[in-house]
Design a protein around this motif. Structure first.
Motif, short mmCIF file in Angstrom:
data_model
loop_
_atom_site.label_atom_id
_atom_site.label_comp_id
_atom_site.label_asym_id
_atom_site.label_seq_id
_atom_site.Cartn_x
_atom_site.Cartn_y
_atom_site.Cartn_z
N HIS A 7 21.72 10.70 27.42
CA HIS A 7 20.67 11.87 28.29
C HIS A 7 19.45 11.90 27.87
O HIS A 7 19.28 12.14 25.94
CB HIS A 7 21.90 12.83 28.22
N SER A 8 18.62 12.70 28.30
CA SER A 8 17.67 13.04 27.79
C SER A 8 16.81 14.53 28.14
O SER A 8 15.58 14.58 28.33
CB SER A 8 16.63 11.90 28.11
N GLU A 9 17.85 15.01 28.56
CA GLU A 9 17.86 16.79 29.59
C GLU A 9 16.85 17.01 28.33
O GLU A 9 17.34 17.21 27.60
CB GLU A 9 18.77 16.77 29.96
N ASP A 10 16.06 18.01 28.78
CA ASP A 10 14.93 19.04 27.89
C ASP A 10 15.41 20.09 28.68
O ASP A 10 15.56 20.44 29.53
CB ASP A 10 13.74 18.12 28.01
N PHE A 11 15.23 21.08 27.03
CA PHE A 11 15.75 22.69 27.61
C PHE A 11 14.86 23.04 26.34
O PHE A 11 14.51 23.02 25.20
CB PHE A 11 16.84 22.72 27.86
N SER A 12 14.05 24.62 26.65
CA SER A 12 13.50 25.30 25.22
C SER A 12 14.92 25.61 24.38
O SER A 12 16.42 26.48 24.81
CB SER A 12 13.24 26.50 25.75
N LEU A 13 15.00 25.27 23.40
CA LEU A 13 15.39 25.65 22.41
C LEU A 13 14.93 27.05 21.45
O LEU A 13 13.71 27.38 21.96
CB LEU A 13 15.35 24.51 21.20
N PRO A 14 15.69 27.47 20.68
CA PRO A 14 15.17 28.71 20.22
C PRO A 14 14.39 28.31 19.08
O PRO A 14 14.05 27.39 18.64
CB PRO A 14 16.52 29.42 19.40
N PRO A 15 12.89 29.40 18.88
CA PRO A 15 11.68 29.76 18.32
C PRO A 15 11.74 28.43 16.68
O PRO A 15 11.59 27.95 16.56
CB PRO A 15 11.19 30.88 18.18
N GLU A 16 13.18 29.31 16.19
CA GLU A 16 13.66 28.75 14.86
C GLU A 16 13.69 27.36 14.37
O GLU A 16 13.48 26.29 13.89
CB GLU A 16 14.15 29.84 14.05
N ILE A 17 14.47 26.97 15.54
CA ILE A 17 14.98 25.68 15.94
C ILE A 17 13.99 24.80 15.91
O ILE A 17 13.75 23.79 15.96
CB ILE A 17 16.14 25.22 16.43
N SER A 18 12.95 25.07 17.02
CA SER A 18 11.65 23.90 17.64
C SER A 18 10.48 23.80 15.64
O SER A 18 10.39 22.85 16.34
CB SER A 18 10.93 24.88 18.36
N ASP A 19 10.39 24.61 15.52
CA ASP A 19 9.50 24.55 14.36
C ASP A 19 10.11 23.98 13.66
O ASP A 19 8.91 23.19 12.84
CB ASP A 19 9.50 26.18 13.63
N PHE A 20 11.16 24.02 12.70
CA PHE A 20 12.05 23.53 12.00
C PHE A 20 12.02 21.75 12.40
O PHE A 20 11.68 20.67 11.40
CB PHE A 20 13.47 23.83 11.83
N GLN A 21 12.28 21.78 13.60
CA GLN A 21 11.79 20.24 14.46
C GLN A 21 10.65 19.47 14.05
O GLN A 21 10.58 18.02 14.00
CB GLN A 21 12.54 20.12 15.97
N THR A 22 9.77 20.67 14.35
CA THR A 22 8.34 20.29 13.39
C THR A 22 7.69 19.60 12.57
O THR A 22 7.46 18.61 12.08
CB THR A 22 7.48 20.76 14.72
N LEU A 23 8.54 20.67 11.80
CA LEU A 23 8.45 20.31 11.07
C LEU A 23 8.96 18.77 9.92
O LEU A 23 8.27 18.11 9.36
CB LEU A 23 8.98 21.38 9.30
N TYR A 24 10.08 18.43 10.52
CA TYR A 24 11.18 17.58 10.69
C TYR A 24 10.66 15.91 11.40
O TYR A 24 10.10 14.91 9.88
CB TYR A 24 12.20 17.77 10.69
N ALA A 25 9.62 16.27 12.64
CA ALA A 25 8.93 15.55 12.39
C ALA A 25 7.70 14.41 11.99
O ALA A 25 7.24 13.49 11.78
CB ALA A 25 8.58 15.89 13.63
#
Length: 856
Positions: free
Chosen positions: A621-639
Motif C-alpha cells: 500500500h502506497s497511499e500518501d497523506f500529510s504527516l505532522p511537520p515535525e515528523i516530515s522534517d525528521f523523515q527528511t533528516l533520516y533520508a
C-alpha cells in the motif's frame, strides 16, 4: 390268421366272455367311497394273459383304490390330541378290507403285471392321482382359505403357530393312508415315493400360500425370541426358559411339515444377523477409547452366548443330518471362529458408519474406533466399502459451500492421522483424500490459511479463527518437511527395503516415505507457485508488523527450501535479509544523528525505518497523506543520513505502513496507544492551539480530509478508532463532527446530566463496537486491489472508445482493449462486465439494448 384274431380280440373282446365292472371308472372326486357290494365283487387274477381282461381288472382295481383314498369335500376336523384321532376313522381313514388291499397292491406294487404294463404312464400312477386329489382339489378348496384366515391374526407368534397346527393336521390326514397302505407296497418301502410326495407338498405350500407374509411373521417371532434370549431387550411376556422350548418345538414342527430346509435356515440367518448387528450397535456404539477392548469382549460374547444359541436353534433343522450322540450342544471351533469373524464384520460396518464422527473427535481420544476398524479392513471388499462410504459422507456433511475452510482443513488433518493408523501403507488415505484435496484446491483462501498456520505461534493460533491450531502445533513439533519426490523415485535400485505397491492401490498411487500433515497440506497445490506466492504475502505482513525476532519465519523458510528448492523462495530470503539489514542500517543512522544533535536540548521523537527492496516484495500500500511537520522534517533528516551511508540508493517513504506510539495527555487521564500512521495524523490534527480557547477542539470529516490530503475512508477509520478509545466523541447535533473528550462522563452527579449525555453515551458505545471489529490495515495489497487499480487505467481507454465510436457491446469492448492496450488486456469478459456494472451503478454508464454508452 390266429395272430390276427388275437389282436382283434384284444381291442374288441367278445361280450359273452367278459362282464363289464360296475362302476368301471374312477369315482367322482370327493365321494364318500363305497361299502358292501364292491368289496365282495373284487377278484384279482395276476395270471391273466388276455389284454382285454387285464384292462377290465385294472379299471376295477383302480376304481376300488381311488375310492378308498378319496377325501371328503369338507374342511379338516379339529385335532387337539391323540384322542381326537379317532374322529378321523371311518370318514377320513376308511377301513381297508382284503379286497381293497388286493386292489391297492395290483395298482401300486412294482411286481404287479398291471403296473409293469403301464410303467411310465402318469395317468395310471396312483400317487400322481392322489396328489391331484389331496393337493390340487382338497388343499386348494378347504385348507388354503383357512390358512389365509389364520394369517390375518396381527400377532405373529400366534398366527404362525395356528398355521403350523393346521398344516400338521393336513399332513396327518393326507399321509396316513399312504404310510399305512401304499408305501409298504412300493419298492424299498416307498422311500422314493415318500420324497416325491413331500417334495410336491412343499412346492404346493411354497407357491399357493403367501410366503412373504409367513416369512415376515416367522422373522418377527424369531427376532423377538432371540433378543430376549440373548438379553438384548427385556423379557416382557415370559421367561427365557419357557420361550426357548416353544421356538425349538416350532422349528421341529416346521421341519416335519416340509417348511424347513434351506428356506427356514435363510430366515434364521437373516434374523441372527440382524440381532447381532443390533447387539453390537446397542453395546459398542460410541465406545472409541483407546486401547480398544471391544473386539475381545465381542469375541467372548459370541463364543459363550451367541454361538450356543445358534446351535440350539439349528439343532431341529439338522436333526436328520447330524447324529445326536449326547444331550449337550456341541460347538466346533471352526464354527465359533466363523461367527466371530461375522461379528467383527458387523462391528466394522458400525465403525464405518461412525467414521466421520470418530475423525471429528480425533483429538478427544477416539483412536479405539480406528483400532476396531483396522481388524475389519483385511480384504478388498471391506476396504472398498469403507472408502466409498466415507467419501459419500464427506461429500454430504463436509464438502459444502457453508463449511468454513478452516473446518475442512481440521477434518483433513484428522483424516491424515486416523488413516495413517488404519492403513500405514497409505492406500486408503490416498482414496479418501482425493475428493477433499480437490475441493480444497478450489477454495481461494486455502493457501492463505495453510501459510498463516505454518507461521503462527501457539497463542496466535488459539485466538484467530483463520489459523489452524493443529497445524501450528504440528509446525512446532516438526523438524523437517519431506522433500519433493521426483518422478523416478520408484526406480531407486539401491533401495534394499523396496516393496511393491499394495494389490488394491490405484494406477497413480504413490506412497510417501515420510508422510506427515505438513507435507500433505503443502502438496495440496498442483504447482508450487501458488503456495510460494501466498507464503511471500503472509511473510511480508508478519515482517512489517513484528518488531521481535524472526526465528520462526527463518525456520519455516529453511524447511520450505528443502521441499521447493532455493530458487522459488529467493524473494522471501531477500525479504528476510532486508529486515535484518534494516536494523543494522537504522542503528548506524541513529548514532550519527545523535552525534549531530548533541547541542539541541529539546527531545525529538525516535524514528526507526525498515528499508525494503521493492523489486522483491509483494505490492504494498502506497497511499500518501500529510504527516505532522515535525515528523516530515525528521523523515527528511533520516533520508539524508541513509543516502550518505548508501550513496547509490534513495528512500521512498510508505507512510500508510508505519506504526506510531502515541501518548495523549488529557485533563483527567493519559492515553497511550500503538496505532497506524494515519490514525496518529488524524488525532494530531485535533492539537490546534489557535482554536482551542478553553473549549474542546472540534473537527469535521471534510476538514480533516482537506487538511491532511487523506482519503475519506482513512479519516473515518481513524475517527472510529479514537471514538472507541473514548478520546473523541461524535457531535449529537452536527453530523460528521467530532470533538475531543477531555474528561470522561461520571455516573454520579446530577440526574439531568446523565439523561443529557444518554444519546452521546449510546453513540460512543456503538463506535466502540465498530472500533473493536476494525483492525489494522494489511500492508500487502490484495489481488482485488491490484486488479481494481489496473481497471482504473483501462477505464480511460473505455471512456475514449465509447466517446468516439458510440455505444458498444461488451464483446467488442474487450476486443478493442486487447488491440489498443500496450501489452494486451489481461482480463476476460466477466471481469470487465463486473467493473462496468459498477460504473453503471455510479451513474457514469448506461446499458441500452445490451450495449454500453456514456450516460449524458
Amino acid at each position: 390268421m390266429a395272430a390276427v384274431d388275437r389282436i382283434f380280440a384284444a381291442v374288441f373282446p367278445p361280450l359273452s366272455e367278459y362282464s363289464i365292472p360296475t362302476p368301471a371308472a374312477t369315482p367322482v372326486l370327493g365321494s364318500a367311497g363305497f361299502e358292501g357290494s364292491a368289496e365282495a365283487q373284487i377278484t384279482i387274477d395276476w395270471d391273466l394273459k388276455d389284454t382285454a381282461a387285464e384292462q377290465v381288472q385294472w379299471e376295477r382295481a383302480w376304481h376300488t383304490a381311488t375310492t378308498f383314498l378319496s377325501l371328503p369335500n369338507e374342511q379338516l376336523p379339529a385335532i387337539s390330541d391323540r384322542n381326537d384321532l379317532n374322529r378321523l376313522h371311518g370318514k377320513w381313514w376308511k377301513r381297508c378290507t382284503p379286497d381293497i388291499a388286493a386292489a391297492l397292491r395290483y395298482v401300486v406294487s412294482p411286481d404287479s403285471p398291471g403296473v409293469r404294463l403301464r410303467k411310465g404312464q402318469k395317468q395310471h400312477d396312483l400317487l400322481h392321482w392322489y396328489f391331484e386329489e389331496a393337493g390340487l382339489r382338497h388343499f386348494t378348496q378347504h385348507v388354503r382359505p383357512k390358512i389365509l384366515q389364520l394369517l390375518e391374526d396381527t400377532d405373529a407368534k400366534y398366527s404362525v403357530s395356528n398355521v403350523v397346527t393346521y398344516l400338521e393336521r393336513a399332513h396327518t390326514v393326507y399321509l396316513h393312508n399312504l404310510e399305512e397302505y401304499v408305501y409298504p407296497l412300493c419298492a424299498d418301502g416307498g422311500e422314493e415315493e415318500k420324497r416325491w410326495i413331500l417334495s410336491n407338498l412343499t412346492g404346493l405350500l411354497t407357491y399357493s400360500l403367501p410366503q412373504q407374509k409367513i416369512n415376515d411373521d416367522l422373522t418377527k417371532l424369531f427376532r423377538m425370541h432371540a433378543e430376549v434370549s440373548l438379553e438384548i431387550q427385556s423379557d416382557s411376556t415370559g421367561t427365557e426358559q419357557r420361550k426357548i422350548p416353544s421356538v425349538r418345538r416350532l422349528l421341529t414342527r416346521l421341519q416335519d411339515i416340509g417348511m424347513g430346509g434351506s428356506r427356514l435356515q435363510k430366515i434364521l440367518a437373516e434374523v441372527l444377523s440382524g440381532v447381532l448387528s443390533t447387539y453390537i450397535k446397542q453395546t459398542y456404539a460410541g465406545e472409541w477409547v483407546s486401547r480398544s477392548k471391544v473386539t475381545a469382549k465381542l469375541r467372548y460374547w459370541v463364543e459363550n452366548r451367541f454361538a450356543r444359541y445358534i446351535v440350539e436353534m439349528l439343532a431341529p433343522l439338522n436333526a436328520g443330518t447330524r447324529p445326536q450322540t449326547t444331550s449337550e450342544t456341541e460347538i466346533s471351533l471352526s464354527d465359533v471362529e466363523k461367527w466371530q469373524e461375522i461379528a467383527i464384520d458387523h462391528l466394522g460396518v458400525l465403525r464405518t458408519e461412525e467414521l466421520f464422527n470418530v475423525i471429528v473427535e480425533w483429538d478427544n481420544d477416539s483412536r479405539g474406533a480406528i483400532e476396531d476398524l483396522k481388524r475389519y479392513v483385511n480384504n478388498t471388499a471391506a476396504r472398498t466399502h469403507v472408502t466409498s462410504s466415507f467419501c459419500e459422507v464427506l461429500s454430504r456433511r463436509l464438502l459444502q459451500p457453508g463449511a468454513a475452510t478452516t473446518e475442512i482443513l481440521q477434518v483433513y488433518i484428522a483424516i491424515i492421522r486416523a488413516f495413517s493408523v488404519l492403513d500405514p501403507k497409505g492406500v486408503l488415505l490416498d482414496r479418501v483424500a482425493r475428493p477433499i484435496r480437490r475441493y480444497l484446491r478450489d477454495r481461494d483462501d486455502t493457501a492463505l490459511i495453510v501459510v498463516s498456520s505454518l507461521l503462527a505461534d501457539a497463542e496466535e493460533a488459539s485466538s484467530s479463527s483463520e489459523v489452524l491450531p493443529e497445524l501450528a502445533e504440528e509446525m512446532q513439533n516438526s523438524t523437517s518437511i519431506t522433500a519433493q519426490e521426483d518422478d523416478d523415485a520408484d526406480l531407486d535400485f539401491d533401495d534394499m527395503e523396496w516393496m511393491p505397491d499394495p494389490v488394491d492401490a490405484g494406477p497413480d498411487y504413490r506412497k510417501s516415505k515420510n508422510l506427515d500433515v505438513i507435507g500433505s497440506l503443502i502438496s495440496l497445490f498442483e504447482t508450487k507457485d501458488v503456495f510460494v506466492k501466498e507464503f511471500q504475502k503472509v511473510l511480508g505482513e508478519r515482517l512489517l508488523k513484528q518488531a521481535q525476532s524472526f526465528e520462526k519465519e527463518i525456520r519455516v523458510l529453511e524447511l520450505l527450501k528443502l521441499r521447493f528448492g532455493e530458487a522459488p523462495l529467493q524473494a522471501c530470503e531477500v525479504m528476510l535479509r532486508d529486515i535484518v539489514d534494516s536494523r543494522r542500517v537504522d542503528h548506524v543512522i541513529r548514532i550519527e544523528q545523535q552525534k549531530a544533535m548533541t547541542q539541541k536540548t529539546e527531545a525529538l521523537p525516535e524514528l526507526h525505518a525498515r528499508i525494503l527492496s521493492h523489486l522483491f516484495w509483494p505490492s504494498l500500500h502506497s497511499e500518501d497523506f500529510s504527516l505532522p511537520p515535525e515528523i516530515s522534517d525528521f523523515q527528511t533528516l533520516y533520508a539524508t543520513g541513509f543516502e550518505t551511508l548508501k550513496q547509490s540508493r534513495k528512500l521512498t517513504w510508505l507512510n500508510a505502513l508505519g506504526q506510531v506510539t502515541v501518548q495523549l495527555d488529557l485533563e483527567d487521564r493519559t492515553v497511550t496507544e500503538v496505532v497506524q500512521t494515519w490514525q496518529a495524523s488524524v488525532i494530531y490534527a485535533f492539537q490546534d492551539e489557535e482554536t482551542h480557547n478553553g473549549r474542546p477542539v472540534t473537527k469535521t470529516v471534510q476538514q480533516l480530509t482537506s487538511s491532511l490530503s487523506m482519503s475519506e475512508s482513512f479519516v473515518r477509520n481513524a475517527l472510529t478508532f479514537w471514538v472507541g478509545k473514548l478520546v473523541l466523541r461524535p457531535s449529537s447535533s452536527h453530523a460528521d463532527t467530532y470533538h475531543v473528550l477531555e474528561t470522561l462522563p461520571s455516573s454520579a452527579g446530577d440526574p439531568s446530566a446523565s439523561s443529557k449525555n444518554m444519546h452521546s453515551t449510546l453513540l460512543t458505545a456503538a463506535a466502540a463496537a465498530d472500533a473493536a471489529t476494525s483492525g489494522p490495515a494489511h500492508a500487502i495489497r490484495s489481488e482485488e486491489d491490484i486488479a481494481q487499480e489496473k481497471m482504473e487505467v483501462f477505464w480511460q481507454f473505455v471512456v475514449g472508445m465509447l466517446t468516439n465510436q458510440g455505444a458498444m457491446p461488451l464483446a467488442r469492448i474487450v476486443m478493442m482493449l486487447k488491440v489498443v492496450v500496450p501489452g494486451g488486456f489481461p482480463f476476460g469478459n466477466e471481469e470487465l462486465k463486473s467493473f462496468l456494472e459498477g460504473r453503471v451503478r455510479e451513474g457514469k454508464l448506461e446499458v441500452v439494448g445490451g450495449q454500453y454508452k456514456i450516460k449524458a
